[in-house]
Scaffold this motif. Structure first.
Motif, PDB file in Angstrom:
ATOM      1  N   TYR A  17       2.970   7.824   9.048  1.00 28.08           N
ATOM      2  CA  TYR A  17       3.182   8.897   8.084  1.00 28.08           C
ATOM      3  C   TYR A  17       4.608   9.407   8.143  1.00 28.08           C
ATOM      4  O   TYR A  17       5.164   9.617   9.208  1.00 28.08           O
ATOM      5  CB  TYR A  17       2.240  10.064   8.354  1.00 28.08           C
ATOM      6  CG  TYR A  17       2.561  11.286   7.528  1.00 28.08           C
ATOM      7  CD1 TYR A  17       2.089  11.405   6.229  1.00 28.08           C
ATOM      8  CD2 TYR A  17       3.376  12.292   8.039  1.00 28.08           C
ATOM      9  CE1 TYR A  17       2.405  12.511   5.455  1.00 28.08           C
ATOM     10  CE2 TYR A  17       3.694  13.404   7.278  1.00 28.08           C
ATOM     11  CZ  TYR A  17       3.208  13.504   5.975  1.00 28.08           C
ATOM     12  OH  TYR A  17       3.531  14.589   5.227  1.00 28.08           O
ATOM     13  N   VAL A  29      -8.470  13.402   5.711  1.00 27.91           N
ATOM     14  CA  VAL A  29      -9.752  12.708   5.719  1.00 27.91           C
ATOM     15  C   VAL A  29     -10.008  12.058   7.084  1.00 27.91           C
ATOM     16  O   VAL A  29     -11.061  12.241   7.696  1.00 27.91           O
ATOM     17  CB  VAL A  29      -9.782  11.635   4.619  1.00 27.91           C
ATOM     18  CG1 VAL A  29     -11.039  10.788   4.732  1.00 27.91           C
ATOM     19  CG2 VAL A  29      -9.685  12.284   3.247  1.00 27.91           C
ATOM     20  N   LEU A  30      -8.995  11.337   7.549  1.00 33.54           N
ATOM     21  CA  LEU A  30      -9.144  10.610   8.802  1.00 33.54           C
ATOM     22  C   LEU A  30      -9.425  11.539   9.974  1.00 33.54           C
ATOM     23  O   LEU A  30     -10.179  11.203  10.894  1.00 33.54           O
ATOM     24  CB  LEU A  30      -7.875   9.809   9.089  1.00 33.54           C
ATOM     25  CG  LEU A  30      -7.633   8.621   8.149  1.00 33.54           C
ATOM     26  CD1 LEU A  30      -6.212   8.105   8.296  1.00 33.54           C
ATOM     27  CD2 LEU A  30      -8.640   7.514   8.437  1.00 33.54           C
ATOM     28  N   ALA A  38       1.152   6.908   3.372  1.00 29.42           N
ATOM     29  CA  ALA A  38       0.108   7.854   3.746  1.00 29.42           C
ATOM     30  C   ALA A  38       0.540   9.278   3.402  1.00 29.42           C
ATOM     31  O   ALA A  38       1.713   9.618   3.500  1.00 29.42           O
ATOM     32  CB  ALA A  38      -0.157   7.743   5.248  1.00 29.42           C
ATOM     33  N   THR A  39      -0.411  10.090   3.006  1.00 27.53           N
ATOM     34  CA  THR A  39      -0.129  11.494   2.702  1.00 27.53           C
ATOM     35  C   THR A  39      -0.941  12.378   3.646  1.00 27.53           C
ATOM     36  O   THR A  39      -1.792  11.893   4.392  1.00 27.53           O
ATOM     37  CB  THR A  39      -0.538  11.844   1.260  1.00 27.53           C
ATOM     38  OG1 THR A  39      -1.968  11.897   1.194  1.00 27.53           O
ATOM     39  CG2 THR A  39      -0.022  10.797   0.289  1.00 27.53           C
ATOM     40  N   TYR A  47      -3.258  14.105   2.826  1.00 27.36           N
ATOM     41  CA  TYR A  47      -4.668  14.010   2.444  1.00 27.36           C
ATOM     42  C   TYR A  47      -5.345  12.853   3.159  1.00 27.36           C
ATOM     43  O   TYR A  47      -6.480  12.977   3.625  1.00 27.36           O
ATOM     44  CB  TYR A  47      -4.801  13.871   0.928  1.00 27.36           C
ATOM     45  CG  TYR A  47      -4.413  15.146   0.241  1.00 27.36           C
ATOM     46  CD1 TYR A  47      -5.317  16.209   0.166  1.00 27.36           C
ATOM     47  CD2 TYR A  47      -3.135  15.326  -0.268  1.00 27.36           C
ATOM     48  CE1 TYR A  47      -4.970  17.409  -0.425  1.00 27.36           C
ATOM     49  CE2 TYR A  47      -2.774  16.521  -0.860  1.00 27.36           C
ATOM     50  CZ  TYR A  47      -3.683  17.566  -0.938  1.00 27.36           C
ATOM     51  OH  TYR A  47      -3.337  18.749  -1.503  1.00 27.36           O
ATOM     52  N   ASP A  48      -4.639  11.749   3.253  1.00 29.80           N
ATOM     53  CA  ASP A  48      -5.191  10.630   4.002  1.00 29.80           C
ATOM     54  C   ASP A  48      -5.489  11.061   5.431  1.00 29.80           C
ATOM     55  O   ASP A  48      -6.576  10.822   5.958  1.00 29.80           O
ATOM     56  CB  ASP A  48      -4.190   9.468   4.011  1.00 29.80           C
ATOM     57  CG  ASP A  48      -3.829   9.016   2.603  1.00 29.80           C
ATOM     58  OD1 ASP A  48      -4.704   9.131   1.714  1.00 29.80           O
ATOM     59  OD2 ASP A  48      -2.693   8.581   2.387  1.00 29.80           O
ATOM     60  N   LEU A  49      -4.517  11.713   6.016  1.00 30.90           N
ATOM     61  CA  LEU A  49      -4.686  12.136   7.406  1.00 30.90           C
ATOM     62  C   LEU A  49      -5.768  13.206   7.519  1.00 30.90           C
ATOM     63  O   LEU A  49      -6.473  13.295   8.524  1.00 30.90           O
ATOM     64  CB  LEU A  49      -3.365  12.654   7.968  1.00 30.90           C
ATOM     65  CG  LEU A  49      -2.217  11.636   7.973  1.00 30.90           C
ATOM     66  CD1 LEU A  49      -0.984  12.237   8.609  1.00 30.90           C
ATOM     67  CD2 LEU A  49      -2.620  10.361   8.695  1.00 30.90           C
ATOM     68  N   HIS A  78      -0.480   5.653  11.320  1.00 32.53           N
ATOM     69  CA  HIS A  78      -0.376   5.267   9.906  1.00 32.53           C
ATOM     70  C   HIS A  78       1.046   5.412   9.370  1.00 32.53           C
ATOM     71  O   HIS A  78       1.254   5.385   8.167  1.00 32.53           O
ATOM     72  CB  HIS A  78      -1.357   6.096   9.079  1.00 32.53           C
ATOM     73  CG  HIS A  78      -2.783   5.783   9.385  1.00 32.53           C
ATOM     74  ND1 HIS A  78      -3.522   4.879   8.647  1.00 32.53           N
ATOM     75  CD2 HIS A  78      -3.600   6.196  10.390  1.00 32.53           C
ATOM     76  CE1 HIS A  78      -4.732   4.772   9.171  1.00 32.53           C
ATOM     77  NE2 HIS A  78      -4.810   5.574  10.237  1.00 32.53           N
ATOM     78  N   LYS A 108       0.838  -1.208   0.000  1.00 26.28           N
ATOM     79  CA  LYS A 108       0.000   0.000   0.000  1.00 26.28           C
ATOM     80  C   LYS A 108       0.867   1.251   0.000  1.00 26.28           C
ATOM     81  O   LYS A 108       1.939   1.279   0.596  1.00 26.28           O
ATOM     82  CB  LYS A 108      -0.916  -0.004   1.218  1.00 26.28           C
ATOM     83  CG  LYS A 108      -0.249   0.471   2.488  1.00 26.28           C
ATOM     84  CD  LYS A 108      -1.248   0.608   3.625  1.00 26.28           C
ATOM     85  CE  LYS A 108      -0.504   0.819   4.930  1.00 26.28           C
ATOM     86  NZ  LYS A 108      -1.198   0.313   6.088  1.00 26.28           N
ATOM     87  N   LYS A 109       0.387   2.240  -0.642  1.00 27.07           N
ATOM     88  CA  LYS A 109       1.157   3.463  -0.790  1.00 27.07           C
ATOM     89  C   LYS A 109       1.334   4.146   0.560  1.00 27.07           C
ATOM     90  O   LYS A 109       0.567   3.915   1.496  1.00 27.07           O
ATOM     91  CB  LYS A 109       0.425   4.410  -1.747  1.00 27.07           C
ATOM     92  CG  LYS A 109       0.003   3.677  -3.041  1.00 27.07           C
ATOM     93  CD  LYS A 109      -0.123   4.651  -4.161  1.00 27.07           C
ATOM     94  CE  LYS A 109       1.193   5.379  -4.332  1.00 27.07           C
ATOM     95  NZ  LYS A 109       1.217   6.363  -5.384  1.00 27.07           N
TER      96      LYS A 109
END
Lengths: 352, 352
Positions: free
Chosen positions: A55, A16-17, A9-10, A12-14, A53, A6-7
């Motif tokens: 990051y 959203v979360l 985390a960016t 953007y992921d964080l 995650h 899996k790529k």
DNA sequence: TTGAAAGCGCTAACAA
DNA sequence: TTGTTAGCGCTTTCAA
């Protein structure tokens, strides 16, 4: 390898979360969040998520955006030599201490390669560059010009950027004098029995030769200007020079000023073809310190350049906003035979 | 400094100047233009403009976009030692030969620092990584997992990535046997007079010790399992070990297997406090080659590991799409006393 | 105290 | 044979 490919985390992921915006996440994660007056609780939340995650910031993206990379480079002539490898070691410790990422590369003393390598480094947006022992420091400067990179020369000076070098004249004097004085008064060394081998037409060699001559003039009779055999910085060419001398004279000079540990390796190659007895009453002075070299079967006097002092000074200059274009001189140290000095490795904590 | 501090040219600048689109410029400048069937004439025009405006690609931007950076890293325990510095030298030549950008960093044999450093390197999107002599190669693997980085261990093996190491058992045997055989038959070395100093509990040390013991068993009477003094890889701790032995026994063992040139430096420090005569009938075997070490006043037998062979093999593995997770073994070489071998520097063309 | 949005310089579909 | 376009992941105004 059933690993989640899996790529990473960016933000953007964080984002959203956490329910916050990317910019908030960014601020929290790069330390500017105080300035942005972000609530402690959101910060904590985001940091937790980041941890969870795993990051880590994409430093290329950050660098692209901010046009700084956090990369600090050291350009070396070569790695494989105790002078430069200790420089690399010291350099790394300094850069790490400043929270940046050190990278060390070598360019083989080739002016073209020096420029190309630096061009590459610039293309990666390195922030600062120390150029050590460059054949063409000013050529490197030209490449850096206008790129906003902080540049300091070390070991060999340039005229376009601040430089930090050893006092090679003084070092040359110290070493030459130590060689001369190592001989007994009842059988003193003669001027024509004291040779300088190695080096080439660069600032360091010239200064050392100047020191060599000065001491000869002060302490000895005879022509002080002779007995100098430049060979370039390579074991092979130095070896050849020693072989040729031996061929011609049937022996080696009793006093030998060797202009770098690299050239000293040329002498080792010569030694490999001749018995130890040939070196029974020889005294060698080597400009540059190598711990093993210090314990050879004949007296070896060495000069240790103050690598830590030079690197420290270089970083001082870096942190000045607009350092003067001048050459700073650092004193080297005379090392008597059979001396094992501490080095940069001693600063590292022992494991086990 | 009246230099134009003007910003570097981008493909957009060239796109305007040339009247072509950015993508065309991009294709021309990164070599994919053949594939894009761009007219020779436009290509030439653009290349001319690029030259004229000293265009160089922003490698951070390229890396960000393509998620590869062209960076290949070597992680070293330390720089300041001939084994690792020759590794750096060899590594650089290989990477340059592949048109990539080498970067060398050290992590001081600290597992935590190893992981952090690699994490940073990943953050810069390095493409490939060689981890040399890592204390915790599998920890490094974990950090790399899922990042798509190609990873090879060297010098010390891991279990999660392909590894290339020396045949340390065979090397240990070779070296031990050479030490034993260096003594005359009329006064042979006794088992309790042959010690191994240095190293620690890693794969290399264990294998060398196994070779050491095997030869002792095969060639000597007495207990083959004794006479082993691990000190870690540091001059200081090795020195202490020698001092303590000397304190206890009033002398050094006649046969000394020193487990790395770094530990050998500990012996140098010991030597500095004791006269040369103390070492008159000693024979040292050192695992790792140092040209100066080879010419010390007593016989020094060394092992040179095949750095070039290991690096070459490592890159072979890198270029395999999915290399098997196994350990490849490369044969090291025994170096008799007073031997000056060629090194990576000899591959560099001499200047002047 | 936070979000929206632009853009760093480049590549690579997809169109044309 | 070439152009348009949409991002890569991040920082940083500017607005709210």
């Amino acid at each position: 390898m059933e690993n989640r490919q899996k790529k990473k985390a960016t933000i953007y992921d964080l984002s959203v979360l956490s329910g916050s915006s990317p910019s908030t996440v960014s601020a929290v994660l790069n330390g500017t969040w105080q300035k942005r007056r972000i609530k402690e609780s959101t910060a904590k939340l985001i940091r937790g998520l980041a941890e969870e995650h795993q990051y880590t910031a994409n430093l290329q993206a950050r660098g692209l955006r901010s046009s700084r990379s956090g990369l600090v480079a050291l350009l070396l002539p070569v790695h494989d030599n105790r002078y430069f490898s200790s420089m690399a070691q010291t350099f790394e410790a300094h850069v790490r201490g400043r929270g940046q990422c050190p990278i060390v590369v070598s360019a083989c003393r080739d002016p073209e390669e020096e420029r190309q390598t630096v061009e590459q480094l610039i293309a990666y947006s390195i922030d600062e560059l120390i150029v050590a022992g460059a054949t063409d420091p000013d050529g490197v400067y030209e490449v850096c010009a206008g790129s906003g990179i902080k540049l300091v020369n070390i070991d060999l000076p340039g005229t376009k950027a601040p430089s930090v070098i050893s006092d090679n004249y003084q070092g040359g004097r110290l070493l030459t004098e130590a060689i001369v004085r190592h001989f007994n008064a009842d059988d003193p060394l003669q001027a024509d029995d004291l040779y300088l081998f190695g080096g080439r037409d660069d600032h360091a060699s010239r200064e050392r030769i100047r020191g060599f001559r000065a001491i000869k003039r002060e302490l000895m009779d005879g022509d002080a200007d002779r007995c100098i055999v430049p060979t370039g910085y390579s074991p092979r060419t130095a070896q050849t020079a020693f072989e040729q001398f031996y061929e011609r004279e049937g022996r080696l000079p009793r006093g030998l000023f060797v202009n770098s540990s690299i050239n000293f390796e040329g002498l080792l190659r010569f030694m490999a073809h001749h018995p130890n007895e040939m070196f029974a009453d020889i005294v060698v002075g080597c400009y540059d310190y190598d711990p093993f070299g210090s314990f050879l079967p004949f007296p070896v006097i060495m000069i240790r350049q103050d690598v830590d002092g030079m690197i420290t000074k270089a970083f001082d200059l870096m942190s000045e906003s607009r350092p003067a274009i001048r050459t700073h001189v650092v004193q080297p140290e005379l090392v008597p035979p059979r001396t094992a000095l501490q080095g940069p490795l001693d600063a590292i904590k022992d494991i086990e």
